[in-house]
Design a protein around this motif. Structure first.
Motif, short mmCIF file in Angstrom:
data_model
loop_
_atom_site.label_atom_id
_atom_site.label_comp_id
_atom_site.label_asym_id
_atom_site.label_seq_id
_atom_site.Cartn_x
_atom_site.Cartn_y
_atom_site.Cartn_z
N PRO A 97 1.02 -1.28 0.16
CA PRO A 97 0.03 -0.14 0.16
C PRO A 97 1.05 1.33 -0.15
CG PRO A 97 -1.05 -1.72 1.55
CD PRO A 97 0.32 -1.97 0.99
N LEU A 142 2.20 1.83 -3.61
CA LEU A 142 1.26 2.27 -4.42
C LEU A 142 0.90 3.69 -4.08
CD1 LEU A 142 -1.68 -0.50 -4.80
CD2 LEU A 142 0.06 0.32 -6.30
N ARG A 152 -5.37 1.06 -8.03
CA ARG A 152 -5.69 -0.32 -7.46
C ARG A 152 -6.50 -1.09 -8.39
NH1 ARG A 152 -4.95 -0.82 -2.07
NH2 ARG A 152 -6.49 -2.49 -1.83
N GLY A 173 -5.56 -4.65 -9.72
CA GLY A 173 -6.53 -5.56 -9.77
C GLY A 173 -6.91 -6.40 -10.88
N LEU A 180 -2.00 -7.16 -5.01
CA LEU A 180 -2.15 -6.17 -4.06
C LEU A 180 -1.94 -6.94 -2.86
CD1 LEU A 180 -5.34 -4.54 -5.76
CD2 LEU A 180 -3.19 -3.54 -5.20
#
Ligand SMILES: Cc1cc2nc3c(=O)[nH]c(=O)nc-3n(C[C@H](O)[C@H](O)[C@H](O)COP(=O)(O)O)c2cc1C
Ligand code: SF4
Length: 614
Positions: A28, A31, A46, A50, A57
């Motif tokens: 996270p 990102l 995201r 995904g 992730l």
């Protein structure tokens, strides 16, 4: 990878791929930092991550092994080998080991069906020809902490078994030779040569190349783009892998010829994530050609003829081979097929007129430029000219690459590859056709059996129900989810296969499967959904006993145990007598191995109402 600035939004997928390669997953905090740097919403990052199978992730093992799951890998024992490795290393399939050191899972075909079973290591290294001994040695190396770079070279050996070469797989031409021939005339002359050669695209759809290029050239703009589709996602296909390794100059020359004909300055190769191990070699070829004046500014000494190529990496999504999804992916987004029209030839990469062609198609272009349209048109059939490369795998003595003139019968290829008593051949992968033995006289050409290049042989012992079920699972997994008929239909199809495989199938399920293929064929947004039912359709038609022998009854059979489900009602009412259970009448008795009527024949007997006691 790409020549575009790294902070530019279109680079999002490439930045995520690079981050994933560096960190092993997408934490996270990393990102968030990337979102700030690229001035993009975190949700967008995201959302893109995904979509792609190779982006994670959540943490995955520091060492990530993915077993290729082509149907021929399965037939050669891949599931048992994967179970063996999992047992040796103490990890459950699809899970991360408790110490976080590794994870082992399956992925779809990695383009090595001719030397499988195989697996992918950290998305960038392969191991071929797996057997029990290699699996044990691999387990030992991992437990000893040996890094993948230090594993024996022979594990990573990828051969290019060219069993039959013609113009495309023969001796490589001198770099620049085709270009020199084409530059003697204006670019429009090359398009006309492709038209008179009647060259059709080799990526599957078989669209006339000259028509696509003409439409692109006719756009009233100054900037155009040339894209090479090197996604090669169709399971069982590996001919582009071979061309990328043995004939990279022909491919790049073909793209450069397109740039000459169209006045394009920018070229992109979309390389599937599974082929990341080919990236360094391709970068070297690009650099060599730049140094030789065959790419870059003033190509071949022509002022104003400026063209260069960047390579983009995919990240494990089959649908990205579809040309409009590929453009979305090249622009850094999820690979969802675009609504067409407009077509890429007018609105392609970043809205610019773009030609998208397959690797083999560009190699054909180089041949036509060098040797002339007449020679090309003299090979093959009336509609399908030239040669075609087949990726042969499965039950045969000599898997590998076979190049034939178009129009070659299936039987000839089977004889050459040493396939004895084949019961069927999958031509063109799961989205192609499953050809039964009685049709082996059919010819691979646009007029008869078109093919994107895969040729998978099934010997007498293979279960064609399982082959079709494998295809159904593949499409259910790869559906991008954009349109309901495909998103829901592919899943319903796969689950219906499971029901039959579990022994709860009836004639009703076969009818439901047939309706699903019709729904998918008629209402899907892109070719993935449209072809998802083809294996089912062909095997149901030609190999019906493979389904029938699994059926339990001619009646409707639910996918769960109805009698067991009623146990609570029995308990509540205090009934334990025989009448409180589902009756078993003669017509309901298991009728395995019974010959079922053909789909169009009147159905008999009619379903009987079942008596359900509380
Ligand atoms: C689901 C799907 C996947 C595809 N995958 C590929 C692929 O991996 N490689 C390819 O060249 N074409 C693939 N195609 C076909 C492309 O959409 C397109 O027709 C092709 O790149 C055009 O090049 P060509 O004219 O040289 O054949 C796919 C199509 C669909 C519907
Ligand atoms: S047919 Fe399937 S893969 Fe194609 S757009 Fe619809 S959901 Fe996506």
């Amino acid at each position: 990878m790409s020549a575009a600035p790294a902070g530019e939004p279109g680079q999002l997928l490439q930045r995520l791929v690079a981050l994933q390669a560096q960190r092993g997953w997408l934490p996270p905090a990393a990102l968030e930092a990337l979102a700030v740097e690229m001035a993009l919403p975190l949700a967008e990052l995201r959302g893109v991550a995904g979509f792609y199978r190779f982006l994670h992730l959540a943490p995955v093992g520091r060492l990530r092994l993915l077993f290729s799951d082509h149907v021929s890998d399965r037939h050669q024992g891949a599931p048992a080998l994967m179970a063996r490795l999992c047992a040796r290393l103490g990890v459950a399939p699809g899970q991360v080991r408790a110490d976080g050191a590794l994870s082992i899972d399956r992925c779809s075909c990695i383009g090595l069906a001719d030397q499988g079973p195989s697996l992918l290591v950290n998305h960038g290294q392969v191991i071929t020809r797996l057997d029990a001994a290699r699996i044990d040695a691999l387990a030992q190396a991992i437990e000893a902490g040996l890094p993948p770079a230090a594993w024996p070279a022979e594990w990573q050996q990828v051969d290019e078994p060219v069993r039959r070469a013609d113009v495309l797989l023969g001796a490589a031409d001198a770099p620049g030779a085709a270009l020199a021939a084409a530059l003697a005339q204006p670019g429009s002359a090359l398009i006309e040569a492709l038209a008179s050669a009647r060259l059709l695209g080799r990526g599957g759809a078989g669209y006339p190349v000259a028509d696509k290029w003409r439409a692109c050239a006719a756009q009233p703009v100054t900037e155009r783009v040339v894209v090479c589709n090197a996604d090669e996602g169709e399971p069982g296909t590996f001919k582009d892998r071979t061309l990328l390794r043995l004939q990279p100059d022909a491919l790049i020359e073909g793209m450069t010829l397109a740039a000459w004909a169209l006045g394009a300055r920018h070229g992109l190769i979309y390389l599937r994530g599974e082929y990341r191990w080919l990236l360094p070699g391709l970068q070297q070829v690009l650099a060599r050609r730049r140094a030789a004046g065959l790419l870059g500014a003033a190509i071949a000494g022509r002022p104003g003829f400026d063209f260069d190529i960047a390579i983009h990496l995919g990240a494990g999504a089959y649908v990205c081979g579809e040309e409009s999804a590929l453009l979305e992916s090249l622009e850094g987004r999820r690979g969802v097929p675009r609504i067409r029209p407009p077509y890429p030839s007018s609105h392609g990469w970043r809205g610019l007129p773009t030609v998208v062609n397959n690797v083999e198609t560009f190699c054909c272009v180089a041949q036509i430029a060098l040797r002339g349209a007449a020679r090309w048109a003299a090979i093959g059939t009336a509609r399908a000219t030239g040669t075609k490369i087949h990726s042969v795998s499965g039950d045969c003595a000599r898997p590998g690459l076979y190049e034939y003139p178009l129009g070659t019968p299936v039987a000839r290829i089977l004889a050459d590859c040493g396939a004895v008593d084949a019961q069927a051949v999958q031509v063109g992968g799961p989205s192609g056709h499953c050809v039964p033995a009685r049709d082996f006289g059919r010819r691979i050409a646009q007029e008869d059996l078109p093919s994107a290049g895969a040729f998978t042989v099934f010997g007498p012992g293979r279960d064609l129900f399982e082959v079709a079920r494998h295809a159904a699972d593949f499409f259910a997994h790869e559906s991008c989810g954009f349109c309901t008929p495909c998103r829901v239909g592919t899943t319903l199809m796969a689950r219906r296969f499971d029901k039959i495989a579990a022994g709860s199938g009836s004639r009703h399920d076969l009818d439901a499967l047939r309706s699903l293929t019709e729904l998918l064929g008629s209402s899907s947004h892109c070719g993935l959904g449209a072809s998802a039912g083809r294996m089912l359709h062909d095997t149901l038609r030609h190999h019906r006993p493979a389904y029938e022998q699994r059926l339990q009854s001619l009646q409707f059979v639910p996918g769960f145990d109805l009698d067991a489900e009623l146990s609570q009602a029995r308990a509540l009412t205090g009934r334990h007598d025989a009448g409180a259970h589902l009756a078993t009448r003669e017509t309901d008795v298991t009728r395995k191995h019974e010959v079922m009527p053909e789909p169009d024949a009147p159905t008999n007997p009619q379903p009987q109402p079942q008596r359900i006691a509380p």
